[in-house]
Design a protein around this motif. Sequence first.
Motif, PDB file in Angstrom:
ATOM      1  N   ILE A 102       0.819  -1.146   0.087  1.00  0.00           N
ATOM      2  CA  ILE A 102       0.056  -0.086  -0.067  1.00  0.00           C
ATOM      3  C   ILE A 102       0.635   1.026   0.058  1.00  0.00           C
ATOM      4  O   ILE A 102       0.563   2.367  -0.757  1.00  0.00           O
ATOM      5  N   PHE A 106       0.553   4.053  -2.846  1.00  0.00           N
ATOM      6  CA  PHE A 106       0.381   5.685  -2.688  1.00  0.00           C
ATOM      7  C   PHE A 106       1.534   6.465  -3.384  1.00  0.00           C
ATOM      8  O   PHE A 106       1.213   7.585  -3.867  1.00  0.00           O
ATOM      9  N   GLY A 109       0.913   6.591  -6.877  1.00  0.00           N
ATOM     10  CA  GLY A 109      -0.264   7.291  -7.141  1.00  0.00           C
ATOM     11  C   GLY A 109       0.176   8.943  -7.495  1.00  0.00           C
ATOM     12  O   GLY A 109      -0.482   9.612  -8.221  1.00  0.00           O
ATOM     13  N   GLN A 129       8.899   9.606   0.890  1.00  0.00           N
ATOM     14  CA  GLN A 129       7.961   8.601   0.830  1.00  0.00           C
ATOM     15  C   GLN A 129       9.048   7.381   0.572  1.00  0.00           C
ATOM     16  O   GLN A 129       8.625   6.269   1.201  1.00  0.00           O
ATOM     17  N   ILE A 178      -5.029   0.806   4.409  1.00  0.00           N
ATOM     18  CA  ILE A 178      -4.921   2.048   3.599  1.00  0.00           C
ATOM     19  C   ILE A 178      -5.049   3.256   4.377  1.00  0.00           C
ATOM     20  O   ILE A 178      -4.363   4.330   3.840  1.00  0.00           O
ATOM     21  N   GLY A 182      -1.995   5.592   3.914  1.00  0.00           N
ATOM     22  CA  GLY A 182      -2.603   6.867   3.241  1.00  0.00           C
ATOM     23  C   GLY A 182      -1.968   8.132   4.005  1.00  0.00           C
ATOM     24  O   GLY A 182      -1.448   9.205   3.209  1.00  0.00           O
ATOM     25  N   ILE A 185       1.650   9.611   2.820  1.00  0.00           N
ATOM     26  CA  ILE A 185       1.839  10.692   1.706  1.00  0.00           C
ATOM     27  C   ILE A 185       1.693  11.836   1.958  1.00  0.00           C
ATOM     28  O   ILE A 185       2.282  12.867   1.471  1.00  0.00           O
ATOM     29  N   TRP A 210      -5.525  13.112  -0.953  1.00  0.00           N
ATOM     30  CA  TRP A 210      -5.086  12.017  -0.129  1.00  0.00           C
ATOM     31  C   TRP A 210      -5.379  12.009   1.278  1.00  0.00           C
ATOM     32  O   TRP A 210      -5.582  10.815   1.676  1.00  0.00           O
ATOM     33  N   ALA A 214      -7.408   8.605   2.844  1.00  0.00           N
ATOM     34  CA  ALA A 214      -6.906   7.855   4.084  1.00  0.00           C
ATOM     35  C   ALA A 214      -7.796   7.959   5.005  1.00  0.00           C
ATOM     36  O   ALA A 214      -8.028   6.901   5.667  1.00  0.00           O
TER      37      ALA A 214
END
Length: 666
Positions: A102, A106, A109, A129, A178, A182, A185, A210, A214
Amino acid sequence: MIPEIGQFALTLALGFALVQSILPILGSARGNSLWMRSAYATSLAQVVFTMIAFAALMRSFVVSDFTVLNVVENSHSLKPLLFKIAGTWGSHEGSLLLWVLILTVFGAGVSVFGTNISAGLRARTLSVQAWISVGFFSFMLFTSNPFERVFPPPTDGQDLNPLLQDVGLAIHPPLLYIGYVGFSIVFSFAVAALIEGRVDAAWARWVRPWTLAAWMSLTAGIALGSWWAYYELGWGGWWFWDPVENVSFMPWLLGTALLHSAIVTEKRGAFKSWTILLAILTFSLSLLGTFIVRSGLLTSVHAFAVDPERGVYILWLLGISIGGSLTLYAWRAPALDAGGLFRPVSREAGLLLNNLLLATATGTVLFGTLYPLFVEAISGERLSVGPPFFNAAFIPMMLPLVFAMALGPFLSWKRADLAGVLQRLKFVAILSGLATLTIWYLTEGGPALAYLSIAIAIWMLLATLQEWAGRIRLGDVTFRESFRRARNLPRASHGMTLAHAGLAIAILGFVGSSAWKSEQIVFVTPGTEVAIAGFDVRFEGVERVVGPNYVANRGTLTVELDGEYVTTLNPERRSYPVSQYSTTESAIRSNMAGDLYASLAEAANAQAEARGAWTLRILYEPLVNFIWIGSAMLVLGGGLSLSDRRLRVGAPKRASRSIPAATPAE
């Protein structure tokens, strides 16, 4: 061979994470666009190789490859396919692999969908990240390898904890992860903004979707876990302030504050420093939860009781991530522009109050969760901080928050007329009082705090509906015109209304199922009758049934209301021969008014079982389903807001202007 491919894929993913952690951020410092763009390829490579590893582990569970230690310890050949698949993330190692998957998704993404983000900020964000990815990839490969082999392989596995062999628990962990990941990020965006020295409306616009994604997932995960505990554990409760429950709740509280704070930063250019700090602390609490669950500090049905040495590794990650980000914040935040000014009565002030109360509530839950661990570590004395403390400390802080939430949407930016707002809500206040008096009349006593909570929940629900009705001028214009206005409203406005109304409805469920719950624990034999909440429940006896990987004692209860047959309940007590574990499967008759809930405990002894004597727990929980309905509305409201075109399109690109990484903020 397949497990080795999975382990090699993880090693390659770690290599790409190392490159991404260094090259893009150096490129942004030197103005090298090629180095900055390398983050696109490395983030996608991380996803691809982590997916290969995850697929390899899942395949090992599906085919029951007992040469893999993880499969041996968490699966069995007779286990249903769904729970074999869920076993992939049912252990410490497997759940950690899901976590990093996950995490990489992200990051990718942002690479794929963040094309309108300035190149420098995107490169720095993806490097930060990747720092997190490096930490967790190395943790997994060096201390928690999910592909560790065992030779000679056993003939069968030890089975997954039977409590986790449930559809709700198959979905609950991915949703929680998630949510936790989440926020990583958002943390990366915050640290990148501090490095760059710039926080503005465009940054807040990029962060909001984002954060919302999350928050939605974490909300759904917490609600699903609460529902699972309610029907699976057999005690009839939906929240117990368990430490592992708390570590998921704390990021949700701060994430809610972050979501509202980012709105102020976007709309008014205010709360910049506050928004950055909330982004750092929210993910820090997610990391803290990871440490508590995986360090061996506590034992819980939710926790992974593992080697404490792994906890030391996570503690180092925790110290570097939290300590480093807060040090950077202390250095750079004072230079951030304070943003727009506002009066004490304004929407900004209302959202500031919201953030302060949520942060204080988070601190209270954090104290209650960690204090017993500190005391035990220092003195060896075991303490228990349970529901009495949390209810007494947490609820009084939430009631003013809920009351203020009803006022917030009516307040204007910069300055507002509080007297005018209260005048508009006079009819809502009258209806709330009448509804509370009606409930007081219909119920036979109850705590004063329960009636106050009900009144505030109804106040918030009606005020939310009135605000929405005012937006579409319902009753002031024709229905056709109101419908047209509703269609033209931004989806985020509908989402806010749905989420606020959902919280009010969930509060009704929290209060109703706690303040007016009826419970009886009785010793029964065939023919025993129990009266509860107007129902007559007759125990008919117990029969032996065989499941795919368990045997069960299934009780039969006939339920009548005013002499009329209502339903038959079949609670079970299951035994899993492989794991030598027993579970309670409750039976529930649900409707909007409340649940009639029955669970069967073990017989006192073999002689009692032989004559059909069992311990039976029966509860009636008024309005408990409002909790799940309200939670679903919160998630749907977040989804509706996330689908708003303004969030999907994102912010326009910043005016091109290079800012040296070390330059103080404007």
